[in-house]
Design an enzyme around this catalytic site. Sequence first.
Site, PDB file in Angstrom:
ATOM      1  N   ASP A 101       0.849  -1.190   0.000  1.00  0.00           N
ATOM      2  CA  ASP A 101       0.000   0.000   0.000  1.00  0.00           C
ATOM      3  C   ASP A 101       0.887   1.244   0.000  1.00  0.00           C
ATOM      4  O   ASP A 101       1.699   1.431   0.908  1.00  0.00           O
ATOM      5  CB  ASP A 101      -0.886   0.005   1.255  1.00  0.00           C
ATOM      6  CG  ASP A 101      -1.852   1.175   1.258  1.00  0.00           C
ATOM      7  OD1 ASP A 101      -2.993   1.003   0.804  1.00  0.00           O
ATOM      8  OD2 ASP A 101      -1.443   2.283   1.695  1.00  0.00           O
ATOM      9  N   TYR A 109       3.201  10.050  -0.280  1.00  0.00           N
ATOM     10  CA  TYR A 109       4.248   9.485   0.591  1.00  0.00           C
ATOM     11  C   TYR A 109       5.644   9.818   0.047  1.00  0.00           C
ATOM     12  O   TYR A 109       6.638   9.686   0.766  1.00  0.00           O
ATOM     13  CB  TYR A 109       4.112   7.962   0.735  1.00  0.00           C
ATOM     14  CG  TYR A 109       2.818   7.464   1.348  1.00  0.00           C
ATOM     15  CD1 TYR A 109       1.913   8.335   1.951  1.00  0.00           C
ATOM     16  CD2 TYR A 109       2.510   6.105   1.327  1.00  0.00           C
ATOM     17  CE1 TYR A 109       0.725   7.859   2.497  1.00  0.00           C
ATOM     18  CE2 TYR A 109       1.321   5.625   1.886  1.00  0.00           C
ATOM     19  CZ  TYR A 109       0.434   6.510   2.446  1.00  0.00           C
ATOM     20  OH  TYR A 109      -0.732   6.027   2.984  1.00  0.00           O
ATOM     21  N   LYS A 119      -2.862   6.025  -4.180  1.00  0.00           N
ATOM     22  CA  LYS A 119      -3.940   6.988  -3.879  1.00  0.00           C
ATOM     23  C   LYS A 119      -3.659   8.312  -4.574  1.00  0.00           C
ATOM     24  O   LYS A 119      -2.506   8.742  -4.620  1.00  0.00           O
ATOM     25  CB  LYS A 119      -4.027   7.222  -2.360  1.00  0.00           C
ATOM     26  CG  LYS A 119      -3.973   5.930  -1.560  1.00  0.00           C
ATOM     27  CD  LYS A 119      -4.032   6.133  -0.057  1.00  0.00           C
ATOM     28  CE  LYS A 119      -3.728   4.827   0.663  1.00  0.00           C
ATOM     29  NZ  LYS A 119      -2.292   4.525   0.853  1.00  0.00           N
ATOM     30  N   HIS A 150      -7.494   9.808  -1.800  1.00  0.00           N
ATOM     31  CA  HIS A 150      -6.776   9.773  -0.514  1.00  0.00           C
ATOM     32  C   HIS A 150      -7.565  10.423   0.641  1.00  0.00           C
ATOM     33  O   HIS A 150      -7.618   9.894   1.731  1.00  0.00           O
ATOM     34  CB  HIS A 150      -5.403  10.438  -0.665  1.00  0.00           C
ATOM     35  CG  HIS A 150      -4.388   9.937   0.306  1.00  0.00           C
ATOM     36  ND1 HIS A 150      -3.057   9.813   0.007  1.00  0.00           N
ATOM     37  CD2 HIS A 150      -4.511   9.506   1.579  1.00  0.00           C
ATOM     38  CE1 HIS A 150      -2.411   9.332   1.055  1.00  0.00           C
ATOM     39  NE2 HIS A 150      -3.272   9.149   2.022  1.00  0.00           N
TER      40      HIS A 150
END
Length: 284
Positions: A48, A53, A78, A111
């Site tokens: 994931d 990120y 996402k 997200h």
Amino acid sequence: MSNNSSIYVLNNQSEIPAIGFGTWQTPDGETAINSVKVAIKAGYTHIDTAAVYGNEVSVGQGIKESGVDRASLFITSKVWNNERGYESTLAAFEKTISDLQTDYLDLYLIHWPANEKQFPDTWQQINADTWRAMEELQAAGKIKSIGLSNFLQHHIDPILKTAKVAPAVNQIEFHPGFMQAEVVDYCKSKNILIEAWSPLGTGKVLDNETLKAIATKYNKSVAHVCIKWCLQHETLPLPKSITPERIKQNLEVYDFELSAEDIATIDALPYIGGSGLHPDEVDF
Ligand code: A2P
């Protein structure tokens, strides 16, 4: 699904491995590359990640260096908040799959919902437009399943009004002391699988005395108890770690079962700690 099943079946009949490897807060570069490789070697088949990120290139590199077939993995990403809307979601998706060195995703999520605080007049339209792009990408065969993250019922209901495809999952913060029962029950009633981000409360629940006592009883770690508790609530935990021993440890949850009494004790825990983020309050 039984508590010991290693997969869930989504509402579109796709299978999803029941524990995913979380990569939020995993530093980009060698750390991300190596931890993904360790995870895949340890047996994770579900990774994931997310554009925000900042580690998708490294996550993709780790996957590539692991040498496993793309088809044997389940990869989630996402679309970030500044890419919401129809055209920009389509573009964000292309960047994500290019960074991950893949040509499709197993699961793509919005997200965070656009919220009323930031977008008083347009939040519903923004979410609907973003969802329409997700549906189009799925129809084009570029994504197997599409879903939401951090959506509460009042964000989901408007989506369902215009959606051609129902969301397969809603990924929310879920850990002891922070169960979000309302949205969990709502999603279950709609056959939307709950994925648990930060199942260890970003590590903040690991020193809790009640959880420690329960873990000792089963001769397991508190992390094990948290992950098993997610599974026994039929949610899909996404534990994050960059530590090889912990990465491996977090999969070792199929040799014990929490009793109903211990689950009830954990359910009753007050807030211990977590991200502190609320979908209607965030300003990012
Ligand atoms: P690290 O990545 O340094 O190994 P969450 O998944 O709830 O966001 O929690 C992630 C945090 O919990 C990270 O700080 C991670 O540390 C830590 N962590 C992950 N697995 C374990 C474990 N089995 N035992 C102790 N700490 C863990």
